[in-house]
Design a protein around this motif. Structure first.
Motif, mmCIF file in Angstrom:
data_model
loop_
_atom_site.group_PDB
_atom_site.id
_atom_site.type_symbol
_atom_site.label_atom_id
_atom_site.label_comp_id
_atom_site.label_asym_id
_atom_site.label_seq_id
_atom_site.Cartn_x
_atom_site.Cartn_y
_atom_site.Cartn_z
ATOM 1 N N ASN A 136 -25.653 3.897 -6.314
ATOM 2 C CA ASN A 136 -25.053 3.320 -7.524
ATOM 3 C C ASN A 136 -24.873 4.332 -8.661
ATOM 4 O O ASN A 136 -24.735 3.963 -9.809
ATOM 5 C CB ASN A 136 -25.863 2.110 -7.998
ATOM 6 C CG ASN A 136 -27.312 2.459 -8.276
ATOM 7 O OD1 ASN A 136 -27.789 3.539 -7.941
ATOM 8 N ND2 ASN A 136 -28.026 1.532 -8.874
ATOM 9 N N ARG A 187 -18.593 1.540 -0.572
ATOM 10 C CA ARG A 187 -18.985 2.180 -1.822
ATOM 11 C C ARG A 187 -19.375 1.084 -2.815
ATOM 12 O O ARG A 187 -18.725 0.050 -2.887
ATOM 13 C CB ARG A 187 -17.843 3.004 -2.394
ATOM 14 C CG ARG A 187 -18.220 3.661 -3.735
ATOM 15 C CD ARG A 187 -17.096 4.471 -4.353
ATOM 16 N NE ARG A 187 -16.814 5.633 -3.544
ATOM 17 C CZ ARG A 187 -15.586 6.015 -3.177
ATOM 18 N NH1 ARG A 187 -14.533 5.308 -3.538
ATOM 19 N NH2 ARG A 187 -15.410 7.090 -2.466
ATOM 20 N N GLN A 234 -19.071 -0.344 -6.112
ATOM 21 C CA GLN A 234 -18.137 -0.272 -7.228
ATOM 22 C C GLN A 234 -17.777 -1.689 -7.647
ATOM 23 O O GLN A 234 -17.845 -2.608 -6.840
ATOM 24 C CB GLN A 234 -16.878 0.524 -6.849
ATOM 25 C CG GLN A 234 -16.158 0.001 -5.632
ATOM 26 C CD GLN A 234 -15.086 0.963 -5.105
ATOM 27 O OE1 GLN A 234 -15.135 2.166 -5.342
ATOM 28 N NE2 GLN A 234 -14.109 0.425 -4.404
ATOM 29 N N ASN A 235 -17.430 -1.854 -8.885
ATOM 30 C CA ASN A 235 -17.085 -3.181 -9.420
ATOM 31 C C ASN A 235 -18.194 -4.207 -9.187
ATOM 32 O O ASN A 235 -17.927 -5.386 -8.965
ATOM 33 C CB ASN A 235 -15.766 -3.677 -8.808
ATOM 34 C CG ASN A 235 -14.627 -2.701 -8.997
ATOM 35 O OD1 ASN A 235 -14.436 -2.176 -10.084
ATOM 36 N ND2 ASN A 235 -13.890 -2.435 -7.933
#
Length: 195
Positions: A39, A124, A126-127
């Protein structure tokens, strides 16, 4: 009335805790435990895959824990479906093997070995979710090897078929196919994401 509510809440807490503990007890064998920063907080997170070796299907459980600033870990993801069962038909035939699990440049990569091929999925964080950003598929078909490489972040997709004996490229197709929103790990079942 207040005592009834407290009794109900306490009973519910005990039940949920017991159920959760029993679920974790089923997955009795650690298959992978890897560490890396997922993260982008410069702290080393942990990913664990455990197997239920007592079941004839040998299902897996995936858990992701983010490291806290105080050195402890917080579980942020737990799934019994993100990694396919070792024996999907329950009869000892090895259909799918989680061959490798790694963290590379903040990306969580699953590599699954099939009878005549291999699947690789890349996620990944993300968001606020683990999103599927890459997919690779190799398969030995009748007379040719099929290869698919799909970068879901850019939309670039390559489909290639190569002859066994000559390595001659029989067909090559490059397309651009963007997916929005990207598939998320919490909704992920490997064989549902074959593009």
């Amino acid at each position: 009335m207040k005592n009834s509510f407290l009794y109900f809440a306490f009973t519910l807490f005990i039940f949920v805790n017991f159920k959760s503990q029993n679920s974790n007890d089923l997955f009795n064998k650690t298959v992978f435990e890897i560490k890396g920063d997922l993260n982008k907080d410069n702290l080393i997170d942990m990913v664990t895959v455990r197997e239920n070796s007592k079941s004839k299907y040998n299902p897996y459980q995936l858990e992701i824990k983010f490291k806290n600033a105080n050195g402890g870990f917080t579980s942020v993801f737990l799934s019994d479906k993100a990694v396919p069962n070792k024996f999907p038909y329950g009869d000892g035939r090895t259909e799918v093997i989680l061959e490798n699990l790694e963290i590379k440049n903040g990306v969580l990569i699953f590599s699954n070995q099939l009878i005549r091929g291999r699947l690789t999925h890349k996620f990944r964080f993300q968001n606020g979710n683990f999103e599927l950003i890459g997919y690779t598929f190799h398969n030995a078909s009748q007379g040719f090897i099929e290869y698919i490489d799909y970068n879901l972040s850019t939309g670039k997709k390559i489909l290639r078929k190569t002859a066994y004996e000559t390595d001659k490229v029989l067909s090559l197709l490059e397309t651009s196919e963007k997916i929005n929103p990207l598939p998320k790990l919490q909704d992920f079942t490997p064989f549902d994401f074959m593009y």
